[in-house]
Design an enzyme around this catalytic site. Structure first.
Site, PDB file in Angstrom:
ATOM      1  N   ASP A 103     -76.754 -23.805 -30.964  1.00 37.60           N
ATOM      2  CA  ASP A 103     -77.461 -22.886 -31.876  1.00 37.60           C
ATOM      3  C   ASP A 103     -77.884 -23.585 -33.160  1.00 37.60           C
ATOM      4  O   ASP A 103     -78.880 -23.197 -33.772  1.00 37.60           O
ATOM      5  CB  ASP A 103     -76.681 -21.594 -32.150  1.00 37.60           C
ATOM      6  CG  ASP A 103     -75.248 -21.792 -32.549  1.00 37.60           C
ATOM      7  OD1 ASP A 103     -74.765 -22.934 -32.501  1.00 37.60           O
ATOM      8  OD2 ASP A 103     -74.590 -20.801 -32.910  1.00 37.60           O
TER       9      ASP A 103
HETATM   10  C1  LAN Z   1     -67.398 -23.950 -35.963  1.00 38.99           C
HETATM   11  C2  LAN Z   1     -68.348 -23.809 -37.069  1.00 38.99           C
HETATM   12  C3  LAN Z   1     -69.751 -23.518 -36.671  1.00 38.99           C
HETATM   13  C4  LAN Z   1     -69.861 -22.740 -35.392  1.00 38.99           C
HETATM   14  C5  LAN Z   1     -71.220 -22.064 -35.160  1.00 38.99           C
HETATM   15  C6  LAN Z   1     -72.413 -23.029 -35.217  1.00 38.99           C
HETATM   16  C7  LAN Z   1     -71.457 -21.004 -36.238  1.00 38.99           C
HETATM   17  C8  LAN Z   1     -71.203 -21.360 -33.814  1.00 38.99           C
HETATM   18  O1  LAN Z   1     -72.367 -20.623 -33.608  1.00 38.99           O
HETATM   19  C9  LAN Z   1     -70.837 -22.327 -32.717  1.00 38.99           C
HETATM   20  C10 LAN Z   1     -69.451 -22.939 -32.947  1.00 38.99           C
HETATM   21  C11 LAN Z   1     -69.290 -23.658 -34.290  1.00 38.99           C
HETATM   22  C12 LAN Z   1     -69.974 -25.008 -34.191  1.00 38.99           C
HETATM   23  C13 LAN Z   1     -67.822 -23.923 -34.642  1.00 38.99           C
HETATM   24  C14 LAN Z   1     -66.836 -24.241 -33.580  1.00 38.99           C
HETATM   25  C15 LAN Z   1     -65.337 -24.320 -33.986  1.00 38.99           C
HETATM   26  C16 LAN Z   1     -65.114 -24.856 -35.395  1.00 38.99           C
HETATM   27  C17 LAN Z   1     -65.623 -26.277 -35.450  1.00 38.99           C
HETATM   28  C18 LAN Z   1     -65.928 -23.947 -36.339  1.00 38.99           C
HETATM   29  C19 LAN Z   1     -65.530 -22.493 -36.306  1.00 38.99           C
HETATM   30  C20 LAN Z   1     -65.501 -24.468 -37.682  1.00 38.99           C
HETATM   31  C21 LAN Z   1     -63.997 -24.808 -37.521  1.00 38.99           C
HETATM   32  C22 LAN Z   1     -63.701 -24.806 -36.006  1.00 38.99           C
HETATM   33  C23 LAN Z   1     -62.704 -25.909 -35.631  1.00 38.99           C
HETATM   34  C24 LAN Z   1     -62.298 -25.748 -34.198  1.00 38.99           C
HETATM   35  C25 LAN Z   1     -61.493 -25.841 -36.574  1.00 38.99           C
HETATM   36  C26 LAN Z   1     -60.329 -26.708 -36.218  1.00 38.99           C
HETATM   37  C27 LAN Z   1     -59.378 -25.969 -35.370  1.00 38.99           C
HETATM   38  C28 LAN Z   1     -59.027 -26.311 -34.146  1.00 38.99           C
HETATM   39  C29 LAN Z   1     -58.447 -25.287 -33.258  1.00 38.99           C
HETATM   40  C30 LAN Z   1     -59.179 -27.684 -33.608  1.00 38.99           C
END
Ligand code: LAN
Length: 728
Positions: free
Chosen positions: A458
């Site tokens: 996205d």
């Molecule tokens: C994110 C941040 C952005 C988010 C969007 C682009 C908004 C979404 O549409 C797709 C998934 C994504 C890229 C995403 C995936 C998981 C993340 C990276 C996070 C929510 C930010 C933090 C999270 C990450 C997994 C945090 C660390 C925790 C673990 C369990 C490893």
């Protein structure tokens, strides 16, 4: 354990803790790489004035003027944009805090400690303030995220974090936290990751940690549950953790850690049978209990594999191969890493493998600063190394949708934003993409920066959309060539799953049954990449826009992709008309993306049953004051839970959804607009309300810029549809 107070200019904050001089902090932004610097010398402080953005993010008065009162939605949008435009940074992007999760900072601090990384005293001072600011006053604990109930994970980890930044165990707040931890049964009732981190620090025994065998990396790729098929974040955390687990590496015991061992448990450390507590977990932490299958596998590993078969040639090969994959991840991201859990763990692995003074350790040491963020409450760890690309693309879209993009006033701002988007498109695949199991990335956009460099479906869709809007619809310089736009389309087309849906980072690589191996206890739906309505719908919307301008490029494939995606979107709609959102809270967020994408293929309220049901669902949730507000509990419980107070961000999402779907009745929208306008401050800003984002169904995460660009977009689009008339 460290020198903990900055050299000078500290003053006590309201709790009596030290506080640094906030006028000395500067946000440094080098091509999107964001770090906070504290200016020790007065000369430097004078020579380098704080920007409005510095002041805003630090919670200092910005001095931005009051604006003439907005009488119409469009004036409100313009006032909002006036304010927000001052927060743009030199490289063209916007920055923000990206906090929420409460398990990141402790992992970073443990990493610093065990790798003998000195923590800057001003960091320590502010981390201390942040953690105390976020301690629950009623019970003295911390939860999984800032709004969550206290748990062992939150409390044990943040207690340790505070001890690591020099807080005494006798501090009244620590006594209270420890009391709660003991009431929970002590740190042995924490989830898997808590146990692993504490073992790395040397205040828990590895026997108390369920196995993380690197040998699993030797499974042939065709095995249906081989780790290369797992969800990227779990796989990249498991990877360094398996290396460290295999070595059973712990920081050498010293007086400080000896003392911690006495504080974290309800009985003397040496009398604890850690092996018997591998599966001990407090109900407050047990969001997603482990399956009997996983428990069975763990028993086999612990009783048969580990004692009799481990540490032979197979284990050595497994360690070599995991190390190779760790090295590739580090080199592909210039040691910035995929995220804030795998990166510190990789650093520990480098410390073990390459030694304390190696380049890899030194580079990680610098890179960990990219995750730190300063705000009025102190210093925290962000969920990624920033939200740069994501926020910047939505800002340009808000300006375009609201109808401001042709106004010369905003041209310099948009040009800079476009330059940033241009700079951060990924231009090449990573070397040896297949070997390290990476997804195609040429043409993609990442979430944060090109250094992190991971494809996100996205983010790619939004980057593509912003570029087309600016370059094709508003006549901005063609910084991004047509070839590169086609690259991004190629990349998107590679990301569709056979189901028609889109995952975020990669296509789905395994069956949902792999979820049976979920060992985390605190997170759900983490073992494989799933189809997500948001990612799917964003891709459809962007492809629709692309085909309008380039109708000949891969036309049949795009059409087929969209058709399959729309069929998935319809299947994913619940009978009540809603979609479960995975990355924002929750049904409101998903509705916006879904209804917009349906509209992009010509399905609106009048023409489509799905669109109509989606609208009716939203209408049924509007609150008495005209706004929408959804609690984060929706994400956890998978049913719509009303927030006790309507929220600016969700009101904007709901209105955008209805506007895009061409919902025919003006009245509910007008009430939504009035709410957005009533909440706006005289200088054009909106204030922070409840947390906006989520991941893994249980953990919330902040998107502070949402309160700006979504209302601007909604107010602007409303005026386009219903005219720029006064609303009073
Ligand atoms: C994110 C941040 C952005 C988010 C969007 C682009 C908004 C979404 O549409 C797709 C998934 C994504 C890229 C995403 C995936 C998981 C993340 C990276 C996070 C929510 C930010 C933090 C999270 C990450 C997994 C945090 C660390 C925790 C673990 C369990 C490893």
């Amino acid at each position: 354990p460290w020198r903990t107070s900055a050299q000078g200019h500290l003053s006590p904050d309201t709790n009596g803790d030290s506080k640094t001089d906030y006028t000395r902090w500067r946000l440094v932004n080098e091509e999107g790489r964001q770090t906070w610097r504290y200016l020790e010398s007065e000369e430097e402080n004078q020579a380098w004035p704080q920007t409005v953005a510095d002041k805003y993010h630090l919670g200092l008065p910005t001095g931005l003027p009051e604006l003439s009162e907005a009488k119409t939605p469009l004036q409100a949008a313009e006032n909002g944009l006036s304010f927000f435009s001052h927060l743009q940074l030199e490289p063209g992007n916007w920055a923000c805090e990206y906090g929420g999760p409460m398990f990141l900072l402790p992992g970073l601090l443990i990493t610093w400690y065990v790798t003998n990384t000195p923590i800057p005293p001003e960091y320590a001072t502010e981390i201390k303030r942040y953690l105390f600011a976020r301690q629950h006053p009623e019970d003295g604990g911390w939860g999984l995220h800032i709004e969550a109930h206290s748990s062992v994970f939150g409390t044990a980890m943040n207690y340790v974090a505070l001890r690591l930044v020099g807080v005494s165990e006798d501090d009244a707040r620590m006594v209270k936290a420890r009391g709660l931890l003991h009431k929970f049964g002590g740190a042995i009732y924490g989830p898997h990751w808590a146990k692993a981190w504490l073992s790395i620090l040397g205040v828990m025994e590895w026997e108390g940690v369920n196995p993380v065998p690197p040998e699993i990396w030797l499974l042939p790729d065709w095995v249906p549950f081989a780790p290369w098929r797992w969800w990227i974040h779990i796989r990249q955390v498991f990877l360094p953790l398996s290396y460290i687990w295999s070595k059973k590496w712990s920081h050498p015991l010293n007086d400080f850690t000896k003392q911690l061992r006495e504080e974290l448990y309800t009985q003397p450390y040496d009398s604890i049978n850690f092996a018997a507590h591998r599966n001990s977990i407090h109900p407050a932490d047990n969001y997603y209990p482990k399956t009997w299958i996983l428990n069975g596998i763990n028993e086999l590993l612990v009783r048969v594999w580990n004692p009799f078969l481990r540490l032979g040639a197979i284990t050595r090969r497994a360690e070599d191969w995991t190390w190779e994959l760790i090295r590739m991840e580090d080199e592909n991201t210039d040691y910035a890493g995929l995220g804030p859990v795998n990166n510190p763990l990789n650093m520990v692995a480098c410390y073990i493998h390459d030694g304390p003074d190696s380049y890899s350790v030194r580079r990680h040491r610098e890179r960990l600063n990219d995750y730190m963020w300063m705000k009025n409450e102190g210093m925290l760890a962000n969920g990624t190394n920033g939200v740069q690309v994501w926020d910047t693309t939505f800002v340009t879209q808000a300006v375009s949708v609201a109808g401001f993009a042709d106004d010369p006033k905003w041209r310099p701002m948009l040009t800079k934003a476009l330059e940033f988007i241009d700079d951060h498109q990924l231009r090449e695949n990573v070397p040896d993409q297949e070997k390290c199991y990476r997804q195609h990335r040429k043409g993609a956009w990442p979430f944060s920066t090109k250094t992190q460099g991971y494809t996100v479906s996205d983010c790619t869709a939004e980057g593509l959309r912003s570029t087309i809007q600016l370059q094709e619809m508003h006549n901005f310089p063609k910084l991004i060539s047509v070839e590169r736009l086609k690259d991004s389309v190629d990349c998107l087309l590679l990301m569709q799953n056979p189901t028609g849906g889109f995952t975020e980072y990669e296509t789905t690589r395994a069956s949902p049954k792999v979820e049976w191996l979920n060992a985390a206890e605190v997170f759900g739906g983490i073992m494989i990449g799933y189809d997500y309505p948001e990612c799917t719908t964003a891709s459809v919307t962007a492809l629709s826009l692309f085909s309008k301008f380039y109708p000949d490029y891969r036309a049949d494939e795009i059409r087929a992709t969209k058709q399959k995606a729309v069929a998935y979107i319809k299947r994913a709609q619940r009978t009540d008309g809603s979609w479960y959102g995975s990355w924002g809270i929750c049904f409101t967020y998903a509705a916006m993306f879904a209804l917009e994408s349906l509209a992009s293929v010509g399905e609106t309220y009048e023409t489509s049953e799905n669109s109509r049901r989606g609208c009716e669902f939203l209408i049924s949730k509007q609150q008495a004051d005209g706004g929408w507000g959804e609690s984060y509990l929706s994400s956890e419980k998978h049913v719509y839970v009303q927030h006790e107070k309507s929220q600016v961000v969700q009101t904007a999402w709901a209105c955008l959804a209805l506007l895009e779907a061409q919902y025919p009745h003006k009245e509910p929208l007008e009430r939504g607009m009035k709410l957005l306008m009533a909440r706006q401050q005289r200088n054009g800003e909106w204030l922070q309300e409840s947390i906006e984002g989520v991941f893994n169904q249980s953990c919330m995460i902040s998107y502070p810029n949402y309160k700006f660009y979504w209302p601007i977009r909604a107010l602007g689009l409303y005026s386009k549809k219903f005219g720029n008339t006064e609303l009073q």
